[in-house]
Design a protein around this motif. Structure first.
Motif, PDB file in Angstrom:
ATOM      1  N   UNK A  88      85.205  22.807 -14.703  1.00  0.00           N
ATOM      2  CA  UNK A  88      83.916  22.440 -15.292  1.00  0.00           C
ATOM      3  C   UNK A  88      83.736  22.981 -16.705  1.00  0.00           C
ATOM      4  N   UNK A  89      84.543  23.974 -17.064  1.00  0.00           N
ATOM      5  CA  UNK A  89      84.544  24.500 -18.430  1.00  0.00           C
ATOM      6  C   UNK A  89      85.552  23.741 -19.304  1.00  0.00           C
ATOM      7  N   UNK A  90      86.089  22.629 -18.761  1.00  0.00           N
ATOM      8  CA  UNK A  90      87.075  21.799 -19.456  1.00  0.00           C
ATOM      9  C   UNK A  90      88.364  22.556 -19.748  1.00  0.00           C
ATOM     10  N   UNK A  91      88.672  23.511 -18.897  1.00  0.00           N
ATOM     11  CA  UNK A  91      89.917  24.277 -19.006  1.00  0.00           C
ATOM     12  C   UNK A  91      90.874  23.755 -17.927  1.00  0.00           C
ATOM     13  N   UNK A  92      91.294  22.498 -18.090  1.00  0.00           N
ATOM     14  CA  UNK A  92      92.048  21.804 -17.062  1.00  0.00           C
ATOM     15  C   UNK A  92      93.401  22.433 -16.747  1.00  0.00           C
ATOM     16  N   UNK A  93      94.224  22.779 -17.747  1.00  0.00           N
ATOM     17  CA  UNK A  93      95.516  23.394 -17.415  1.00  0.00           C
ATOM     18  C   UNK A  93      95.345  24.718 -16.648  1.00  0.00           C
ATOM     19  N   UNK A  94      94.334  25.493 -17.040  1.00  0.00           N
ATOM     20  CA  UNK A  94      94.081  26.770 -16.363  1.00  0.00           C
ATOM     21  C   UNK A  94      93.645  26.540 -14.923  1.00  0.00           C
ATOM     22  N   UNK A  95      92.816  25.527 -14.698  1.00  0.00           N
ATOM     23  CA  UNK A  95      92.366  25.207 -13.340  1.00  0.00           C
ATOM     24  C   UNK A  95      93.536  24.794 -12.458  1.00  0.00           C
ATOM     25  N   UNK A  96      94.411  23.982 -13.010  1.00  0.00           N
ATOM     26  CA  UNK A  96      95.596  23.555 -12.255  1.00  0.00           C
ATOM     27  C   UNK A  96      96.492  24.735 -11.955  1.00  0.00           C
ATOM     28  N   UNK A  97      96.640  25.631 -12.934  1.00  0.00           N
ATOM     29  CA  UNK A  97      97.497  26.803 -12.727  1.00  0.00           C
ATOM     30  C   UNK A  97      96.943  27.699 -11.612  1.00  0.00           C
ATOM     31  N   UNK A  98      95.638  27.845 -11.543  1.00  0.00           N
ATOM     32  CA  UNK A  98      95.028  28.658 -10.481  1.00  0.00           C
ATOM     33  C   UNK A  98      95.346  28.044  -9.124  1.00  0.00           C
ATOM     34  N   UNK A  99      95.222  26.736  -9.005  1.00  0.00           N
ATOM     35  CA  UNK A  99      95.470  26.083  -7.715  1.00  0.00           C
ATOM     36  C   UNK A  99      96.958  26.073  -7.349  1.00  0.00           C
ATOM     37  N   UNK A 100      97.825  26.175  -8.352  1.00  0.00           N
ATOM     38  CA  UNK A 100      99.253  26.177  -8.091  1.00  0.00           C
ATOM     39  C   UNK A 100      99.775  27.529  -7.617  1.00  0.00           C
TER      40      UNK A 100
END
Length: 101
Positions: A88-100
């Protein structure tokens, strides 16, 4: 508004009452004070993250949930909340990395 200490035994009901009434700023002020006293308080971090998220301060929400994932790695709900906040903060790569992880 000045900070008024919460009486012993009224902390939980006061915080949840503030949140229920959407008085997030007041709840956050109390929770931040609580975190100064006890920096690793699971309840305070979780509720503060919730308040930040609901006020759309997704960066601060992500910080709370990041700390919770470090302190409680077995609780996958914190990992999900962390990723949602980053997304939601538009930090898409970081969000994906957390889920990975």
């Amino acid at each position: 508004m000045s900070f008024v200490p919460i009486k012993d035994g009224d902390f939980t009901s006061t915080i949840y009452g503030l949140i229920k009434d959407h008085r997030y700023a007041e709840a956050m002020r109390v929770l931040q004070y609580e975190l100064q006293r006890s920096p690793n308080s699971r309840a305070a971090l979780s509720l503060l993250g919730y308040c930040y998220y609901n006020t759309q301060d997704f960066i601060m929400a992500a910080e709370c949930y990041d700390k919770l994932t470090q302190l409680y790695p077995d609780h996958t709900d914190y990992k999900l909340h962390h990723a949602q906040s980053l997304y939601n903060a538009f930090m898409f790569p970081e969000a994906i990395a957390v889920m990975a992880q």
